[in-house]
Design an enzyme around this catalytic site. Structure first.
Site, PDB file in Angstrom:
ATOM      1  N   PHE A 109      71.570  12.339  58.414  1.00 50.31           N
ATOM      2  CA  PHE A 109      70.698  13.126  59.667  1.00 50.31           C
ATOM      3  C   PHE A 109      69.326  12.743  59.180  1.00 50.31           C
ATOM      4  CE2 PHE A 109      68.287  16.331  61.758  1.00 50.31           C
ATOM      5  CZ  PHE A 109      68.973  16.182  63.183  1.00 50.31           C
TER       6      PHE A 109
ATOM      7  N   ASP B 249      65.258  11.431  51.563  1.00 55.08           N
ATOM      8  CA  ASP B 249      64.982  12.516  52.699  1.00 55.08           C
ATOM      9  C   ASP B 249      65.174  13.868  52.122  1.00 55.08           C
ATOM     10  OD1 ASP B 249      64.827  14.297  54.798  1.00 55.08           O
ATOM     11  OD2 ASP B 249      65.942  13.113  56.288  1.00 55.08           O
TER      12      ASP B 249
ATOM     13  N   LYS C 199      60.940  21.840  56.511  1.00 53.24           N
ATOM     14  CA  LYS C 199      61.671  23.203  56.290  1.00 53.24           C
ATOM     15  C   LYS C 199      61.096  24.150  55.379  1.00 53.24           C
ATOM     16  CE  LYS C 199      66.026  21.163  58.070  1.00 53.24           C
ATOM     17  NZ  LYS C 199      66.518  21.930  59.091  1.00 53.24           N
TER      18      LYS C 199
ATOM     19  N   THR D 218      47.063  13.873  65.766  1.00 52.36           N
ATOM     20  CA  THR D 218      45.998  14.935  66.013  1.00 52.36           C
ATOM     21  C   THR D 218      45.836  15.814  64.856  1.00 52.36           C
ATOM     22  OG1 THR D 218      46.211  14.515  68.299  1.00 52.36           O
ATOM     23  CG2 THR D 218      44.958  16.513  67.510  1.00 52.36           C
TER      24      THR D 218
HETATM   25  C1  LIG Z   1      67.633  15.858  56.357  1.00 54.67           C
HETATM   26  C2  LIG Z   1      67.060  15.974  57.411  1.00 54.67           C
HETATM   27  N1  LIG Z   1      65.844  15.345  57.955  1.00 54.67           N
HETATM   28  C3  LIG Z   1      65.250  15.439  58.940  1.00 54.67           C
HETATM   29  C4  LIG Z   1      65.355  16.474  59.693  1.00 54.67           C
HETATM   30  C5  LIG Z   1      64.460  16.685  60.846  1.00 54.67           C
HETATM   31  O1  LIG Z   1      63.551  17.755  60.832  1.00 54.67           O
HETATM   32  P1  LIG Z   1      62.965  18.492  62.226  1.00 54.67           P
HETATM   33  O2  LIG Z   1      64.101  19.101  62.765  1.00 54.67           O
HETATM   34  O3  LIG Z   1      62.041  19.340  61.677  1.00 54.67           O
HETATM   35  O4  LIG Z   1      62.489  17.248  62.914  1.00 54.67           O
HETATM   36  C6  LIG Z   1      66.503  17.369  59.395  1.00 54.67           C
HETATM   37  C7  LIG Z   1      66.420  18.640  60.242  1.00 54.67           C
HETATM   38  O5  LIG Z   1      67.506  19.403  59.940  1.00 54.67           O
HETATM   39  C8  LIG Z   1      67.107  17.275  58.197  1.00 54.67           C
HETATM   40  O6  LIG Z   1      67.884  18.036  57.798  1.00 54.67           O
END
Ligand SMILES: Cc1ncc(COP(=O)(O)O)c(C=O)c1O
Length: 500
Positions: free
Chosen positions: A217, A326, A357, A381
């Protein structure tokens, strides 16, 4: 104003000296004493089922303006503190999910309240700048104090952004720009590049790809969504790119008991990664970058070994692909190390590390060569928000001052130990307890039972989150101590006992 709020909270915390008194057998946790006087509550306290009447009324109101299908209940953030979230019906819940894993040091932390009430900081909260063109005087200093003080190994540059998705989205662009400049051997685009990019054609818009993993994700914007493969609901009806998707290892837990089988599974996935990189190059859509989570979170808390990640990193090197880790969910201490990739023990773990987060601001760290070569290529922006850097700097101070990474390791061990015990006690219900630090999860026998456990736990005063098809994930704040673990385990035990 903030200081009067704090003293009101302190007074309230003395009034709410209630202990959890759920009936039934207690979880066999030994001493779980509070070790320090804290400003937070002593335990959950439930007055209604959740959502209660006030939450339902507000959901009806909001439903006239927005889709409210995902709303659990409405919150009273003024009364929430530490590990406890209070709702608008006066229910106080131990929060082991923390706003989808995004509260670093609990609600209304006194140190963060102080940052807000400091007159020197007022202007940063009131005047949100377009950071890419008009940053405030103290921006370099504050960036050094906050983000750069926790840079991953080998990275001395950080680009702030708003959310996790826009951090990943811009990181992808950085990888593509890097890759094309590498292919060209210089950074001067041709006339044809410039003309064709305006009509979405190659070579200006090149046929490049990002390799991602099944179950991963990485967000919900268009580029990120092409690398997200956790649930269909996120992707349905949205056009996507033809980019390679590799299998993520499906390991058996506990990891230490299945080392041989797990190593074979990881080797199979790594082989597939290499095959895909070769295939996509032959298809004329080379892999510019690989993106991966150190622990697949939303996709079901799927782990892989440090050896897997080291080998994957080497594959990226070998094929000239950028390696993007990530850490939006795993970063900022939840695994007992500041970055989850530190568990791999590598000096050169990645080219790009994205975060959001618990870090309070989104963004990504990168190596020098991923710095965009011209202004406005990686740009929007706001490009973040300097007030978030002020808060982050204080969060980092608290983490250091209170040794919260050690605390996370300690409470994480207690949590996992407790889950193992409950798994042995309820073998028909629980399986595959797993985790690093407090970043833990357990599988439930099926999705319907998982969903009903989440609701029953909430009605007994513990907030949990689901992930994957049938897992429960634990995502407490870094101030979740051993005695919070024991409060949780007792409630969880009571809930599970109802299924026997
Ligand atoms: C591993 C990971 N990457 C990216 C995201 C996306 O973050 P956002 O919801 O702040 O766009 C999340 C969100 O849960 C995540 O867990």
């Amino acid at each position: 104003m903030a200081s009067s709020l704090l003293s009101r909270q302190l007074a309230l915390s003395l009034q709410y000296n209630l202990r959890l008194s759920a009936p039934g057998c207690r979880f066999a946790s030994k001493a779980a004493p509070k070790t320090q006087v804290e400003f937070e509550y002593d335990g959950p306290s439930m007055k209604t089922e959740v959502p209660g009447p006030r939450s339902k009324e507000l959901a009806k109101q909001l439903g006239e303006m927005q889709n409210v299908g995902a709303i659990n209940f409405f919150c009273n953030y003024e009364e929430s503190r530490g590990n406890y979230l209070v709702d608008v019906d006066g229910n106080r819940m131990l929060d082991v999910y923390t706003q989808i894993s995004s509260i670093p040091i609990g609600y209304s932390h006194p140190s963060l309240m102080k940052v807000l009430s400091n007159p020197n900081n007022m202007s940063a909260f009131v005047n949100r700048p377009a950071l890419g063109i008009l940053p405030p005087e103290n921006f370099p200093e504050k960036l050094a104090e906050s983000l750069l003080s926790v840079s991953p190994s080998g990275m001395s540059r950080a680009q702030t952004m708003a959310c996790g998705s826009c951090s990943n989205e811009n990181a992808f662009k950085s990888m593509f720009i890097w890759y094309r400049n590498k292919e060209r051997g210089h950074n001067n685009p041709s006339e044809e590049d410039i003309r064709s990019c305006m009509i979405n054609q190659s070579p200006g818009c090149p046929n490049l790809s990002i390799l991602s993993f099944m179950g991963g994700f990485h967000g919900r914007t268009m580029g990120c969504l092409a690398t997200t493969h956790s649930k269909a609901i996120h992707k349905l009806d949205v056009p996507s790119f033809d980019w390679p998707i590799a299998p993520f290892p499906k390991l058996k837990y506990p990891l230490e008991e299945f080392t041989r089988e797990n190593a074979q599974e990881e080797a199979r996935c790594l082989e597939e990664v290499e095959d895909l990189i070769v295939q996509w190059r032959q298809k004329g859509r080379p892999v510019a970058g690989i993106i991966i989570e150190p622990i697949q979170a939303e996709g079901g808390d799927n782990h892989a070994s440090p050896d897997f990640f080291r080998k994957l990193r080497n594959i990226a090197h070998k094929h000239g692909c950028a390696f993007h880790v990530d850490e939006v969910q795993t970063g900022c201490g939840a695994t007992g190390k500041f970055w989850a990739h530190e568990h791999w023990g590598m000096e050169d773990p990645a080219d790009i590390v994205s975060f959001s987060k618990k870090m309070l601001t989104g963004g990504f760290y990168h190596k020098d060569e991923f710095q965009a070569d011209k202004p406005y290529r990686i740009f929007n922006t706001w490009m973040g928000d300097p007030s978030k850097n002020l808060l982050l700097a204080e969060v980092l101070n608290v983490i250091r001052r209170e040794n919260l990474l050690e605390e996370v390791s300690r409470s994480g061990k207690a949590l996992l130990q407790g889950l193992y015990q409950l798994q042995a006690q309820y073998p028909n219900l629980l399986s595959s307890a797993r985790g690093v630090g407090t970043f833990c999860a357990v599988d439930i026998r099926d999705e319907a039972t998982r969903n009903s456990i989440l609701i029953k736990a909430r009605d007994k005063g513990v907030l949990l989150g689901g992930c994957g098809d049938r897992s429960i994930r634990f995502r407490p704040a870094l101030v979740f101590k051993e005695y919070h673990v024991h409060i949780f385990l007792n409630v969880f035990n009571d809930v599970l006992a109802e299924y026997n």
